[in-house]
Write a protein that holds these residues in place. Sequence first.
Motif, PDB file in Angstrom:
ATOM      1  N   MET A 189       0.771  -1.110  -0.029  1.00 22.14           N
ATOM      2  CA  MET A 189      -0.087   0.058   0.111  1.00 22.14           C
ATOM      3  C   MET A 189       1.001   1.243   0.014  1.00 22.14           C
ATOM      4  SD  MET A 189      -3.238  -0.785   2.508  1.00 22.14           S
ATOM      5  CE  MET A 189      -2.513  -1.174   4.046  1.00 22.14           C
ATOM      6  N   LEU A 190       1.905   1.087   0.759  1.00 22.14           N
ATOM      7  CA  LEU A 190       2.838   2.439   0.884  1.00 22.14           C
ATOM      8  C   LEU A 190       3.290   2.588  -0.685  1.00 22.14           C
ATOM      9  CD1 LEU A 190       4.612   4.014   3.037  1.00 22.14           C
ATOM     10  CD2 LEU A 190       6.304   2.641   2.311  1.00 22.14           C
ATOM     11  N   VAL A 191       3.986   1.498  -1.377  1.00 21.80           N
ATOM     12  CA  VAL A 191       4.256   1.796  -2.787  1.00 21.80           C
ATOM     13  C   VAL A 191       3.271   2.244  -3.659  1.00 21.80           C
ATOM     14  CG1 VAL A 191       5.706   0.641  -4.920  1.00 21.80           C
ATOM     15  CG2 VAL A 191       6.502   0.205  -2.292  1.00 21.80           C
ATOM     16  N   GLU A 192       2.185   1.875  -3.471  1.00 22.03           N
ATOM     17  CA  GLU A 192       1.197   2.216  -4.373  1.00 22.03           C
ATOM     18  C   GLU A 192       0.789   3.588  -4.273  1.00 22.03           C
ATOM     19  OE1 GLU A 192      -2.007  -0.372  -3.485  1.00 22.03           O
ATOM     20  OE2 GLU A 192      -1.293  -2.112  -4.569  1.00 22.03           O
ATOM     21  N   SER A 193       0.842   4.114  -2.878  1.00 22.62           N
ATOM     22  CA  SER A 193       0.465   5.637  -2.584  1.00 22.62           C
ATOM     23  C   SER A 193       1.560   6.127  -3.205  1.00 22.62           C
ATOM     24  CB  SER A 193       0.458   5.518  -1.093  1.00 22.62           C
ATOM     25  OG  SER A 193       0.223   7.002  -0.698  1.00 22.62           O
ATOM     26  N   ALA A 194       3.010   5.846  -3.102  1.00 25.01           N
ATOM     27  CA  ALA A 194       4.110   6.808  -3.639  1.00 25.01           C
ATOM     28  C   ALA A 194       3.906   7.039  -4.870  1.00 25.01           C
ATOM     29  CB  ALA A 194       5.414   6.038  -3.159  1.00 25.01           C
ATOM     30  N   LYS A 195       3.560   5.895  -5.859  1.00 27.95           N
ATOM     31  CA  LYS A 195       3.417   5.862  -7.033  1.00 27.95           C
ATOM     32  C   LYS A 195       2.467   6.808  -7.740  1.00 27.95           C
ATOM     33  CE  LYS A 195       4.418   1.054  -8.109  1.00 27.95           C
ATOM     34  NZ  LYS A 195       5.976   1.427  -8.805  1.00 27.95           N
ATOM     35  N   ARG A 196       1.565   7.233  -6.934  1.00 26.85           N
ATOM     36  CA  ARG A 196       0.273   8.099  -7.319  1.00 26.85           C
ATOM     37  C   ARG A 196       0.562   9.540  -7.162  1.00 26.85           C
ATOM     38  NH1 ARG A 196      -2.902   3.886  -5.311  1.00 26.85           N
ATOM     39  NH2 ARG A 196      -3.651   2.859  -7.162  1.00 26.85           N
ATOM     40  N   LEU A 197       1.727   9.876  -6.232  1.00 28.91           N
ATOM     41  CA  LEU A 197       2.094  11.224  -6.222  1.00 28.91           C
ATOM     42  C   LEU A 197       3.017  11.894  -7.146  1.00 28.91           C
ATOM     43  CD1 LEU A 197       2.800  10.966  -2.403  1.00 28.91           C
ATOM     44  CD2 LEU A 197       1.351  12.679  -3.324  1.00 28.91           C
ATOM     45  N   PRO A 198       3.253  13.061  -7.698  1.00 33.02           N
ATOM     46  CA  PRO A 198       4.075  13.447  -8.754  1.00 33.02           C
ATOM     47  C   PRO A 198       5.360  13.786  -8.014  1.00 33.02           C
ATOM     48  CG  PRO A 198       2.576  15.260  -7.866  1.00 33.02           C
ATOM     49  CD  PRO A 198       2.125  13.973  -7.199  1.00 33.02           C
ATOM     50  N   PHE A 199       6.418  13.667  -8.809  1.00 30.03           N
ATOM     51  CA  PHE A 199       7.836  13.562  -8.238  1.00 30.03           C
ATOM     52  C   PHE A 199       8.414  15.091  -8.375  1.00 30.03           C
ATOM     53  CE2 PHE A 199       8.380   9.112  -9.831  1.00 30.03           C
ATOM     54  CZ  PHE A 199       7.895   8.552  -8.747  1.00 30.03           C
ATOM     55  N   GLU A 200       7.851  15.911  -7.448  1.00 28.69           N
ATOM     56  CA  GLU A 200       7.979  17.473  -7.547  1.00 28.69           C
ATOM     57  C   GLU A 200       9.220  17.972  -7.172  1.00 28.69           C
ATOM     58  OE1 GLU A 200       5.672  19.231  -8.777  1.00 28.69           O
ATOM     59  OE2 GLU A 200       3.551  18.739  -8.333  1.00 28.69           O
ATOM     60  N   ILE A 201       9.909  17.366  -6.293  1.00 22.60           N
ATOM     61  CA  ILE A 201      11.337  17.920  -5.930  1.00 22.60           C
ATOM     62  C   ILE A 201      12.222  17.609  -6.802  1.00 22.60           C
ATOM     63  CG2 ILE A 201      12.912  18.041  -3.908  1.00 22.60           C
ATOM     64  CD1 ILE A 201      10.667  17.420  -2.003  1.00 22.60           C
ATOM     65  N   LYS A 202      13.280  18.357  -7.124  1.00 20.91           N
ATOM     66  CA  LYS A 202      14.139  17.934  -8.134  1.00 20.91           C
ATOM     67  C   LYS A 202      15.516  18.085  -7.301  1.00 20.91           C
ATOM     68  CE  LYS A 202      11.151  18.778 -11.021  1.00 20.91           C
ATOM     69  NZ  LYS A 202      10.287  17.933 -11.559  1.00 20.91           N
ATOM     70  N   TYR A 203      15.938  16.753  -7.477  1.00 22.04           N
ATOM     71  CA  TYR A 203      17.314  16.674  -6.858  1.00 22.04           C
ATOM     72  C   TYR A 203      18.813  16.702  -7.634  1.00 22.04           C
ATOM     73  CZ  TYR A 203      14.502  14.618  -3.252  1.00 22.04           C
ATOM     74  OH  TYR A 203      13.512  14.507  -2.203  1.00 22.04           O
TER      75      TYR A 203
END
Length: 223
Positions: A209-223
């Motif tokens: 569930m954690l990984v599924e949740s992470a997949k749905r968020l945009p990768f906003e922060i630029k490293y």
Amino acid sequence: MGYDIDVSKISIEEYKDIIESSHLIPSWAMLKENIEHLDTIKKQGIHNLLELQKILKRKDQLLEFSIQSGLPEPYLNVVRRMINGYIRKPNRIKDFPETSEEIISKLEKKGIKNTRHLFEKIITQADRAQLSKQTGISTKEILRLTKLTDLSRIRWVNHTFAYVLYEAGYDTLEKTANANPDVLYKEIKQLNAERNIYAAHIGVNDMKMLVESAKRLPFEIKY
């Protein structure tokens, strides 16, 4: 750009796909068992999760919609909790392990008390350099707090588990989203066995569930 998932961009049809493909906690199983209820919701002229969230916001509104649509009140309560969960309560900076009082004080003087406040100021490397200059906090520490903030955007991730993910090497949202849940579970279990960071029981399904949740968020922060 945003700290949370934009629920206005999740259509009812897309939400149906999300539910069908998700690992749900037992109390939310009725969402998958009654997946056809989402068709009923769509027939009520509701197009996305933001519209549905507004209709279910207050108890009296939820009861009225239950009568109007014929959908059970308990089901709609679970839907409301599920949607509200997309809007993360921010973690407080002072709660992150290994964060000194001096750093907390410097950030609070700039009005930064939680991860939502910090998120707005650390999107790019230039943003982080500017914050470091303004506060006197090292770029290394700003980057650490940036990564903890990134992880805090994931559903169910509190200050302790953000730290656990960071220490386990899954120190960004993107790394967590791309993780193998079984491997993630084993590595976190091993880390906790060695360092006793948390007491809660966390299983493989929790990691899924954690990984599924992470997949749905945009990768906003630029490293």
